[in-house]
Design a protein around this motif. Sequence first.
Motif, PDB file in Angstrom:
ATOM      1  N   MET A 130      -1.211 -16.037   1.446  1.00 43.37           N
ATOM      2  CA  MET A 130      -1.809 -15.005   0.660  1.00 43.37           C
ATOM      3  C   MET A 130      -2.824 -14.217   1.485  1.00 43.37           C
ATOM      4  O   MET A 130      -2.882 -13.003   1.389  1.00 43.37           O
ATOM      5  N   ARG A 131      -3.604 -14.949   2.280  1.00 44.59           N
ATOM      6  CA  ARG A 131      -4.619 -14.283   3.084  1.00 44.59           C
ATOM      7  C   ARG A 131      -3.988 -13.453   4.198  1.00 44.59           C
ATOM      8  O   ARG A 131      -4.525 -12.412   4.562  1.00 44.59           O
ATOM      9  N   LYS A 132      -2.863 -13.909   4.728  1.00 50.68           N
ATOM     10  CA  LYS A 132      -2.215 -13.161   5.802  1.00 50.68           C
ATOM     11  C   LYS A 132      -1.705 -11.820   5.297  1.00 50.68           C
ATOM     12  O   LYS A 132      -1.782 -10.816   6.001  1.00 50.68           O
ATOM     13  N   THR A 133      -1.207 -11.790   4.058  1.00 56.48           N
ATOM     14  CA  THR A 133      -0.687 -10.522   3.527  1.00 56.48           C
ATOM     15  C   THR A 133      -1.818  -9.531   3.285  1.00 56.48           C
ATOM     16  O   THR A 133      -1.643  -8.324   3.474  1.00 56.48           O
ATOM     17  N   GLN A 134      -2.991 -10.018   2.880  1.00 55.57           N
ATOM     18  CA  GLN A 134      -4.134  -9.124   2.685  1.00 55.57           C
ATOM     19  C   GLN A 134      -4.541  -8.477   4.006  1.00 55.57           C
ATOM     20  O   GLN A 134      -4.790  -7.274   4.075  1.00 55.57           O
ATOM     21  N   TRP A 135      -4.627  -9.306   5.065  1.00 49.84           N
ATOM     22  CA  TRP A 135      -5.001  -8.769   6.366  1.00 49.84           C
ATOM     23  C   TRP A 135      -3.926  -7.822   6.902  1.00 49.84           C
ATOM     24  O   TRP A 135      -4.247  -6.811   7.544  1.00 49.84           O
ATOM     25  N   LEU A 136      -2.682  -8.125   6.610  1.00 49.72           N
ATOM     26  CA  LEU A 136      -1.586  -7.263   7.042  1.00 49.72           C
ATOM     27  C   LEU A 136      -1.673  -5.909   6.346  1.00 49.72           C
ATOM     28  O   LEU A 136      -1.502  -4.858   6.973  1.00 49.72           O
ATOM     29  N   LEU A 137      -1.944  -5.893   5.037  1.00 48.38           N
ATOM     30  CA  LEU A 137      -2.081  -4.639   4.296  1.00 48.38           C
ATOM     31  C   LEU A 137      -3.269  -3.819   4.800  1.00 48.38           C
ATOM     32  O   LEU A 137      -3.181  -2.598   4.957  1.00 48.38           O
ATOM     33  N   ILE A 138      -4.379  -4.477   5.069  1.00 45.49           N
ATOM     34  CA  ILE A 138      -5.560  -3.777   5.589  1.00 45.49           C
ATOM     35  C   ILE A 138      -5.249  -3.169   6.943  1.00 45.49           C
ATOM     36  O   ILE A 138      -5.612  -2.021   7.226  1.00 45.49           O
ATOM     37  N   ALA A 139      -4.552  -3.908   7.798  1.00 48.15           N
ATOM     38  CA  ALA A 139      -4.191  -3.390   9.128  1.00 48.15           C
ATOM     39  C   ALA A 139      -3.248  -2.207   9.013  1.00 48.15           C
ATOM     40  O   ALA A 139      -3.391  -1.205   9.737  1.00 48.15           O
ATOM     41  N   LEU A 140      -2.281  -2.262   8.090  1.00 45.65           N
ATOM     42  CA  LEU A 140      -1.355  -1.136   7.902  1.00 45.65           C
ATOM     43  C   LEU A 140      -2.075   0.109   7.389  1.00 45.65           C
ATOM     44  O   LEU A 140      -1.794   1.232   7.825  1.00 45.65           O
ATOM     45  N   ILE A 141      -3.000  -0.079   6.483  1.00 48.85           N
ATOM     46  CA  ILE A 141      -3.758   1.065   5.950  1.00 48.85           C
ATOM     47  C   ILE A 141      -4.597   1.714   7.043  1.00 48.85           C
ATOM     48  O   ILE A 141      -4.623   2.940   7.187  1.00 48.85           O
ATOM     49  N   LEU A 142      -5.281   0.903   7.832  1.00 48.89           N
ATOM     50  CA  LEU A 142      -6.100   1.443   8.922  1.00 48.89           C
ATOM     51  C   LEU A 142      -5.234   2.157   9.966  1.00 48.89           C
ATOM     52  O   LEU A 142      -5.606   3.219  10.470  1.00 48.89           O
ATOM     53  N   ALA A 143      -4.073   1.601  10.278  1.00 50.84           N
ATOM     54  CA  ALA A 143      -3.175   2.235  11.246  1.00 50.84           C
ATOM     55  C   ALA A 143      -2.670   3.575  10.703  1.00 50.84           C
ATOM     56  O   ALA A 143      -2.557   4.562  11.439  1.00 50.84           O
ATOM     57  N   GLY A 144      -2.385   3.621   9.405  1.00 53.23           N
ATOM     58  CA  GLY A 144      -1.945   4.869   8.784  1.00 53.23           C
ATOM     59  C   GLY A 144      -3.030   5.935   8.818  1.00 53.23           C
ATOM     60  O   GLY A 144      -2.758   7.108   9.072  1.00 53.23           O
ATOM     61  N   LEU A 145      -4.262   5.523   8.575  1.00 51.98           N
ATOM     62  CA  LEU A 145      -5.370   6.482   8.629  1.00 51.98           C
ATOM     63  C   LEU A 145      -5.570   7.026  10.040  1.00 51.98           C
ATOM     64  O   LEU A 145      -5.811   8.223  10.237  1.00 51.98           O
ATOM     65  N   VAL A 146      -5.483   6.159  11.029  1.00 50.78           N
ATOM     66  CA  VAL A 146      -5.637   6.594  12.424  1.00 50.78           C
ATOM     67  C   VAL A 146      -4.510   7.544  12.804  1.00 50.78           C
ATOM     68  O   VAL A 146      -4.728   8.573  13.450  1.00 50.78           O
ATOM     69  N   ALA A 147      -3.285   7.222  12.398  1.00 52.68           N
ATOM     70  CA  ALA A 147      -2.144   8.076  12.722  1.00 52.68           C
ATOM     71  C   ALA A 147      -2.271   9.431  12.027  1.00 52.68           C
ATOM     72  O   ALA A 147      -1.962  10.482  12.612  1.00 52.68           O
ATOM     73  N   ALA A 148      -2.747   9.439  10.784  1.00 51.15           N
ATOM     74  CA  ALA A 148      -2.914  10.702  10.059  1.00 51.15           C
ATOM     75  C   ALA A 148      -3.974  11.578  10.719  1.00 51.15           C
ATOM     76  O   ALA A 148      -3.816  12.798  10.814  1.00 51.15           O
ATOM     77  N   GLU A 149      -5.049  10.972  11.177  1.00 55.72           N
ATOM     78  CA  GLU A 149      -6.100  11.732  11.881  1.00 55.72           C
ATOM     79  C   GLU A 149      -5.560  12.334  13.172  1.00 55.72           C
ATOM     80  O   GLU A 149      -5.862  13.471  13.520  1.00 55.72           O
ATOM     81  N   ALA A 150      -4.745  11.563  13.906  1.00 55.27           N
ATOM     82  CA  ALA A 150      -4.192  12.049  15.167  1.00 55.27           C
ATOM     83  C   ALA A 150      -3.252  13.229  14.928  1.00 55.27           C
ATOM     84  O   ALA A 150      -3.269  14.224  15.659  1.00 55.27           O
ATOM     85  N   VAL A 151      -2.434  13.152  13.892  1.00 55.05           N
ATOM     86  CA  VAL A 151      -1.508  14.248  13.581  1.00 55.05           C
ATOM     87  C   VAL A 151      -2.273  15.482  13.129  1.00 55.05           C
ATOM     88  O   VAL A 151      -1.957  16.611  13.514  1.00 55.05           O
ATOM     89  N   ALA A 152      -3.310  15.303  12.330  1.00 57.72           N
ATOM     90  CA  ALA A 152      -4.091  16.434  11.838  1.00 57.72           C
ATOM     91  C   ALA A 152      -4.837  17.123  12.977  1.00 57.72           C
ATOM     92  O   ALA A 152      -4.978  18.355  12.991  1.00 57.72           O
ATOM     93  N   ALA A 153      -5.326  16.380  13.932  1.00 60.29           N
ATOM     94  CA  ALA A 153      -6.056  16.966  15.056  1.00 60.29           C
ATOM     95  C   ALA A 153      -5.113  17.637  16.045  1.00 60.29           C
ATOM     96  O   ALA A 153      -5.510  18.541  16.780  1.00 60.29           O
ATOM     97  N   GLN A 154      -3.866  17.221  16.071  1.00 55.57           N
ATOM     98  CA  GLN A 154      -2.925  17.733  17.060  1.00 55.57           C
ATOM     99  C   GLN A 154      -2.412  19.126  16.708  1.00 55.57           C
ATOM    100  O   GLN A 154      -2.285  19.979  17.575  1.00 55.57           O
ATOM    101  N   SER A 155      -2.102  19.387  15.460  1.00 54.05           N
ATOM    102  CA  SER A 155      -1.522  20.684  15.102  1.00 54.05           C
ATOM    103  C   SER A 155      -2.407  21.385  14.076  1.00 54.05           C
ATOM    104  O   SER A 155      -2.466  20.986  12.920  1.00 54.05           O
ATOM    105  N   PRO A 156      -3.104  22.452  14.489  1.00 51.26           N
ATOM    106  CA  PRO A 156      -3.939  23.197  13.531  1.00 51.26           C
ATOM    107  C   PRO A 156      -3.039  23.964  12.559  1.00 51.26           C
ATOM    108  O   PRO A 156      -1.907  24.318  12.885  1.00 51.26           O
ATOM    109  N   PRO A 157      -3.515  24.217  11.360  1.00 50.62           N
ATOM    110  CA  PRO A 157      -2.694  24.950  10.387  1.00 50.62           C
ATOM    111  C   PRO A 157      -2.450  26.385  10.872  1.00 50.62           C
ATOM    112  O   PRO A 157      -3.332  27.018  11.450  1.00 50.62           O
ATOM    113  N   PRO A 158      -1.249  26.891  10.689  1.00 52.02           N
ATOM    114  CA  PRO A 158      -0.939  28.242  11.163  1.00 52.02           C
ATOM    115  C   PRO A 158      -1.707  29.290  10.366  1.00 52.02           C
ATOM    116  O   PRO A 158      -1.847  29.190   9.156  1.00 52.02           O
ATOM    117  N   GLN A 159      -2.209  30.283  11.058  1.00 49.78           N
ATOM    118  CA  GLN A 159      -2.930  31.387  10.425  1.00 49.78           C
ATOM    119  C   GLN A 159      -1.915  32.434   9.995  1.00 49.78           C
ATOM    120  O   GLN A 159      -1.223  33.010  10.820  1.00 49.78           O
TER     121      GLN A 159
END
Length: 95
Positions: free
Chosen positions: A1-30
């Motif tokens: 049970m504890r391993k799945t909690q840590w796994l979910l937390i790690a996946l959420i943090l990885a998703g947030l980091v990936a989303a930040e990287a994608v947002a910083a890479q391509s600015p919205p078109p004007q």
Amino acid sequence: MRKTQWLLIALILAGLVAAEAVAAQSPPPQQRQQRAPGVPMAPNAGEVQKVEPRSDRVEATRERERLARDRSGPPNPSREVPMPKPVPSIIAPTR
């Protein structure tokens, strides 16, 4: 049970980091807005201040509008007000 909690937390943090990287890479078109092909967004200053034609009709209309604005209140408060015509009742017909 504890391993799945840590796994979910790690996946959420990885998703947030990936989303930040994608947002910083391509600015919205004007995008530049257009009304229609060949129509400018703002009117030319010379066209806005065109002189309207002077004629007797235009002057008469302006004079009428000015007189209508200048009137204040009824023309004569002591005048006799016409009474409305009586209307026959539709509930109790007359014989």
